[in-house]
Design an enzyme around this catalytic site. Structure first.
Site, PDB file in Angstrom:
ATOM      1  N   GLU A  34      43.475  40.059  27.811  1.00  0.00           N
ATOM      2  CA  GLU A  34      44.535  39.493  27.787  1.00  0.00           C
ATOM      3  C   GLU A  34      43.828  38.318  28.089  1.00  0.00           C
ATOM      4  O   GLU A  34      45.016  37.313  27.603  1.00  0.00           O
ATOM      5  CB  GLU A  34      44.922  39.942  30.007  1.00  0.00           C
ATOM      6  CG  GLU A  34      45.372  41.394  30.028  1.00  0.00           C
ATOM      7  CD  GLU A  34      45.265  41.593  30.684  1.00  0.00           C
ATOM      8  OE1 GLU A  34      44.731  40.771  32.225  1.00  0.00           O
ATOM      9  OE2 GLU A  34      45.816  42.721  31.466  1.00  0.00           O
ATOM     10  N   GLU A  93      46.672  50.006  32.751  1.00  0.00           N
ATOM     11  CA  GLU A  93      47.838  49.904  32.601  1.00  0.00           C
ATOM     12  C   GLU A  93      49.384  49.537  32.432  1.00  0.00           C
ATOM     13  O   GLU A  93      50.132  49.859  31.059  1.00  0.00           O
ATOM     14  CB  GLU A  93      48.448  51.869  32.978  1.00  0.00           C
ATOM     15  CG  GLU A  93      46.733  53.061  33.101  1.00  0.00           C
ATOM     16  CD  GLU A  93      45.789  52.284  33.782  1.00  0.00           C
ATOM     17  OE1 GLU A  93      44.171  52.672  33.950  1.00  0.00           O
ATOM     18  OE2 GLU A  93      46.042  51.329  34.547  1.00  0.00           O
ATOM     19  N   PRO A 127      40.697  38.301  42.811  1.00  0.00           N
ATOM     20  CA  PRO A 127      40.143  39.533  43.768  1.00  0.00           C
ATOM     21  C   PRO A 127      40.936  41.081  42.810  1.00  0.00           C
ATOM     22  O   PRO A 127      42.324  40.664  42.636  1.00  0.00           O
ATOM     23  CB  PRO A 127      39.941  39.858  45.055  1.00  0.00           C
ATOM     24  CG  PRO A 127      40.590  38.267  45.096  1.00  0.00           C
ATOM     25  CD  PRO A 127      41.324  37.701  44.020  1.00  0.00           C
ATOM     26  N   MET A 139      49.642  38.662  43.951  1.00  0.00           N
ATOM     27  CA  MET A 139      49.713  40.178  42.724  1.00  0.00           C
ATOM     28  C   MET A 139      51.154  39.371  42.072  1.00  0.00           C
ATOM     29  O   MET A 139      52.283  39.043  42.101  1.00  0.00           O
ATOM     30  CB  MET A 139      50.607  41.544  43.825  1.00  0.00           C
ATOM     31  CG  MET A 139      49.602  42.238  44.861  1.00  0.00           C
ATOM     32  SD  MET A 139      50.217  42.567  46.418  1.00  0.00           S
ATOM     33  CE  MET A 139      49.589  44.086  44.939  1.00  0.00           C
ATOM     34  N   GLU A 165      50.155  38.271  38.855  1.00  0.00           N
ATOM     35  CA  GLU A 165      50.108  36.451  38.320  1.00  0.00           C
ATOM     36  C   GLU A 165      49.264  36.449  37.522  1.00  0.00           C
ATOM     37  O   GLU A 165      48.584  35.505  37.687  1.00  0.00           O
ATOM     38  CB  GLU A 165      50.267  35.635  39.727  1.00  0.00           C
ATOM     39  CG  GLU A 165      51.317  35.643  40.186  1.00  0.00           C
ATOM     40  CD  GLU A 165      51.458  34.533  41.389  1.00  0.00           C
ATOM     41  OE1 GLU A 165      52.514  32.494  40.942  1.00  0.00           O
ATOM     42  OE2 GLU A 165      50.785  34.255  41.564  1.00  0.00           O
TER      43      GLU A 165
END
EC number: 2.4.99.12
Length: 444
Positions: A357, A76, A287, A328, A330
């Site tokens: 993406e 989101e 992950p 986080m 990236e």
């Protein structure tokens, strides 16, 4: 003349009070070792006070009349990126609330450094009436924008009562979710009535909201803003630097992104088949949730691979076969390095994450059978032969091998995805027009 505010039913308030201690325990278990744990507790279970020193990190210099945007998690937040950027570039203060740590990290990575006085990202407070009232008093938003689906009864009741226009942007509602909302009609109908507008991604979503009680006059089909996403330039530049530094230009780079348990173990078990034919291949595992980073590192070692970790500032070396992208904010960076990608949450029954993406970067994509979170988008990409869907990790490895053996086929899949992106753009402009209409509405 607007209707008086309809408060959520009493049973919802009782349920919230019962669940609250369990939720706080869950936050403690997941985040207690994080350096910003105390800030998270304050933001979720109280309301962050105005900083006495305005140089304090990540706080708005003028925390009033903000555009408040709620984006649950990473997906989101990525969808909201062009909306947030639009307002910040105009000098409009923007407050982003998230439910997950990954979503907040993503928001801060995109905007905190470049807009320190206009941008703030905090966790959404628990949906308790008193907390929501304090939150509104603290920030005094002029407009409330929700991204995609997540609706909170007390938050909507309080913003409605305060005369704050509220719009659900890029709205999506699966058939399964619609049935869930339908079971609690006394909770759902007031929330939909309190929304000023619903901008649906597709006609099926629009009809589901109307069937649940939304006013058909307030529901507009605008398409998905996800087709308008743009990768941050600084991450693309960083990817080019790393590609040279790590000497990846001639190596197959396989990215398994936004993965859930047990996807990493399944993919690691199949990766030797690729190494047998392409010994210079490198697998980058990304992950979805940071609390699983150490567990995935253990899985890599268990499969017999040496662990190289982004969090420890380790590089991809000539002998690196598996790289753990345990950072986080990236995700675009890893997709920009990819020769091909797997988008996770789709071999596990999570419903899948956003395939657009990697598609936006011309990367061919594979997903598992569980893609109900992005059903329409996945179908569009599959029809264009831009995305391949498989039933298991063994089939995933075979698709990757086929693309490595037939690079022209992989290239055509990437180009087909870019064509789908281009053909479906325009939702951003349509949704900004809706926002502009609401933002000029007089108070109730």
């Amino acid at each position: 003349m607007s209707k008086p505010v309809q408060k959520p039913p009493f049973w919802y308030q009782i349920l919230l009070a019962l669940v609250l201690p369990l939720y706080r325990l869950r936050v403690w278990q997941r985040s207690r070792l994080q350096p910003d744990y105390q800030d998270e507790i304050i933001e979720r279970f109280a309301v962050k006070p105005v900083a006495k020193n305005q140089q304090r990190k990540n706080q708005l210099s003028k925390p009033q009349q903000v555009i408040w945007i709620h984006a649950v998690s990473v997906g989101e937040t990525n969808a909201a990126q062009p909306i947030i950027a639009h307002f910040l570039k105009r000098g409009q203060p923007v407050l982003v609330t998230n439910t997950t740590r990954t979503g907040q990290a993503r928001a801060k990575a995109l905007f905190a450094q470049n807009y320190p006085e206009l941008f703030e990202a905090v966790f959404l407070p628990v949906d308790i009436t008193a907390l929501m009232q304090q939150f509104l008093q603290r920030y005094q938003p002029r407009l409330f924008i929700l991204i995609e689906t997540e609706l909170w009864p007390n938050a909507l009741a309080q913003t409605y009562d305060a005369g704050i226009p509220t719009i659900l942007l890029n709205a999506r509602l699966s058939e399964r979710s619609a049935k869930g909302y339908g079971r609690v009609g006394r909770l759902t109908r007031p929330m939909l009535e309190q929304l000023s507008c619903i901008a649906a991604q597709d006609q099926a979503t629009a009809q589901r909201f109307i069937a649940l009680g939304a006013d058909a006059k307030k529901v507009v089909v605008t398409g998905s803003i996800k087709f308008d996403i743009q990768p941050p330039e600084f991450l693309l530049e960083q990817a080019q630097q790393l590609k040279q530094q790590w000497q990846l230009a001639q190596r197959p780079v396989l990215v398994a992104a936004s993965t859930h348990e047990p996807e990493e173990a399944q993919i690691l078990a199949q990766f030797p088949k690729i190494l047998d034919q392409y010994p210079d291949a490198v697998l980058i595992l990304v992950p979805r949730h940071p609390e699983r980073f150490d567990r995935v590192a253990e899985l890599i070692e268990k499969q017999g691979f040496q662990v190289f970790r982004r969090s420890q500032q380790q590089n991809i070396e000539a002998d690196t076969q598996v790289y753990l992208a345990d950072s986080m904010g990236e995700l675009w960076l890893w997709y920009a390095l990819a020769s091909m990608a797997f988008v996770g949450g789709s071999l596990s029954p999570t419903g899948g994450h956003n395939p657009l993406e990697p598609v936006r970067l011309g990367v061919p994509v594979v997903m598992g059978p569980h893609t109900f979170n992005f059903k329409v988008i996945v179908e569009q990409l599959m029809q264009a032969h831009a995305l391949t869907q498989v039933d298991n990790a063994e089939a995933l490895a075979q698709v990757w091998l086929n693309w490595l053996q037939q690079p022209e086929q992989a290239k055509q899949a990437g180009l087909a995805g870019l064509q789908v992106m281009q053909a479906n753009q325009g939702a951003l402009e349509r949704q900004l027009a809706l926002i502009q209409q609401l933002d000029t509405l007089p108070e109730r």
